[in-house]
Design an enzyme around this catalytic site. Structure first.
Site, PDB file in Angstrom:
ATOM      1  N   GLN A  79      36.501  54.492  39.762  1.00  0.00           N
ATOM      2  CA  GLN A  79      37.746  54.789  39.680  1.00  0.00           C
ATOM      3  C   GLN A  79      38.271  54.683  38.176  1.00  0.00           C
ATOM      4  O   GLN A  79      37.779  53.811  37.032  1.00  0.00           O
ATOM      5  CB  GLN A  79      38.477  53.295  40.296  1.00  0.00           C
ATOM      6  N   CYS A 109      47.435  49.722  40.540  1.00  0.00           N
ATOM      7  CA  CYS A 109      47.457  48.274  39.734  1.00  0.00           C
ATOM      8  C   CYS A 109      48.660  47.750  39.170  1.00  0.00           C
ATOM      9  O   CYS A 109      49.175  48.479  38.493  1.00  0.00           O
ATOM     10  CB  CYS A 109      46.114  48.311  38.933  1.00  0.00           C
ATOM     11  N   HIS A 180      47.336  51.219  49.516  1.00  0.00           N
ATOM     12  CA  HIS A 180      47.670  49.815  49.693  1.00  0.00           C
ATOM     13  C   HIS A 180      48.772  49.557  50.203  1.00  0.00           C
ATOM     14  O   HIS A 180      50.110  49.695  49.591  1.00  0.00           O
ATOM     15  CB  HIS A 180      47.529  48.956  48.125  1.00  0.00           C
ATOM     16  N   GLY A 221      44.679  46.362  52.182  1.00  0.00           N
ATOM     17  CA  GLY A 221      45.639  45.455  52.076  1.00  0.00           C
ATOM     18  C   GLY A 221      45.719  44.476  53.236  1.00  0.00           C
ATOM     19  O   GLY A 221      45.959  45.022  54.403  1.00  0.00           O
ATOM     20  N   ARG A 244      39.274  41.629  48.896  1.00  0.00           N
ATOM     21  CA  ARG A 244      38.901  40.405  48.474  1.00  0.00           C
ATOM     22  C   ARG A 244      37.795  39.794  49.544  1.00  0.00           C
ATOM     23  O   ARG A 244      36.960  38.712  48.973  1.00  0.00           O
ATOM     24  CB  ARG A 244      40.167  39.292  48.079  1.00  0.00           C
TER      25      ARG A 244
END
Length: 341
Positions: A79, A109, A180, A221, A244
């Site tokens: 990325q 981001c 996202h 997401g 995460r």
């Protein structure tokens, strides 16, 4: 252990077109090369992403340190962050020698640092610039150039902005977009809050796939389990990206993930630790530190008896001078003693 322009030339890319079904999100300070090798022990098929690397860093910085990786990581995507088409093209040209399976442009981001550099989520306000960037990048690589974005930023109406943004990307030759499913609020929310507070809109991303059936549309997401991933794939999306949850509870989200491709590769967590031993030993032999790898392994036994002891032994001992594989043995002993109690 590494691949790069300085040692192996341009390695042949493996077939990775199906890897999009499940991927692990690029996460700053987390998805480094050691984390990716660790994740690869749990899934042979998922696409793994690097942390975001800025185009100026690659152009002007230590290229092997930024771009080298282990061959076992394939399929693996790089990325990039940036907003200057010429600089992104140069970074892509350089990175192409490393043989990444995909080059991804970060348009999602929301941190202050990327805003000040005019890249990340702020680029959703400048779709034509993004189109110029990806055209320039595509001219310097034979790998797919993809984009990761939000559904919108600040006061933008996602229902209007997102399809227009995707259409602009498609016009520039992009065939794979990872969305996202949250807005990014560039003013008023921290990066952490931007991952949690803006409401999710998975339905909008599904509608984007319906509106752009010729494109590969993947979702990111709020996805915390393989069960959720299957539901979203069944709704017609081409892929699911887990963030995460794959870091904090990797066993639950990655072990067994290859069933999404009809494969039964599913090692238990102890086998994952054993599979990491040769890699760790080589890293230590080259002068590396144990904690550089084990910090990514703390969540391997999340939810299991003895998980706290496993984390404690690694956290307290892996950063000490001379720490070696014996620390992992002690952590496993602590885990197994608790499980047997």
């Amino acid at each position: 252990m590494t691949t790069g322009a300085n040692d192996t030339g341009h390695p042949e890319r493996p077939l990775a077109q199906d890897a999009r079904r499940l991927s692990v999100a690029p996460m700053m300070d987390w998805t480094d090369r050691h984390c990716r090798v660790f994740h690869r022990q749990m899934t042979r098929r998922a696409m793994l992403y690097t942390e975001m690397v800025t185009a100026p860093a690659i152009v002007h910085g230590p290229k092997p340190r930024l771009l080298d990786y282990s061959q076992v990581e394939h399929p693996v995507a790089l990325q990039l962050g940036g907003s200057d088409p010429r600089e992104l093209a140069e970074a892509t040209r350089i990175a192409n020698a490393w043989g990444y399976d995909e080059i991804n442009l970060n348009c999602g981001c929301p941190s202050d640092r990327v805003q000040s550099g005019c890249f990340g989520a702020v680029l959703m306000e400048r779709p034509e610039l993004v189109a110029d960037c990806v055209r320039a990048m595509r001219g310097e690589t034979d790998a797919p150039v993809t984009v990761k974005c939000r559904i919108g930023v600040d006061e933008q109406d996602p229902e209007a902005v997102l399809p227009a943004f995707i259409e602009t990307l498609a016009g520039a030759g992009v065939r794979h977009v990872i969305i996202h499913a949250r807005k990014a609020w560039l003013q008023g929310l921290s990066p952490k809050e931007n991952r949690e507070i803006p409401p999710l809109d998975h339905d909008l991303v599904v509608r984007m796939k319906e509106q752009f059936p010729e494109l590969l549309i993947c979702i990111n997401g709020g996805i915390t389990s393989l069960a959720q991933a299957r539901v979203l794939l069944d709704r017609g999306l081409d892929g699911v990206m887990i963030g995460r949850a794959a870091y904090h509870d990797p066993a639950s989200t990655l072990i067994g993930a290859d069933a999404l491709w009809g494969e039964d590769f599913a090692p238990d967590a102890i086998a994952v630790v054993d599979a990491m031993r040769p890699y760790i030993a080589e890293h230590l032999a080259q002068g590396g530190r144990l904690h550089q790898i084990t910090r990514h392994m703390l969540g391997l036994f999340t939810g299991k008896p003895g998980a706290r002891g496993w984390r404690r032994v690694l956290s307290e001992n892996a950063s000490r001078n001379g720490a070696g594989l014996d620390v992992i043995d002690r952590a496993l002993a602590e885990l197994q003693a608790s499980a047997a109690a």
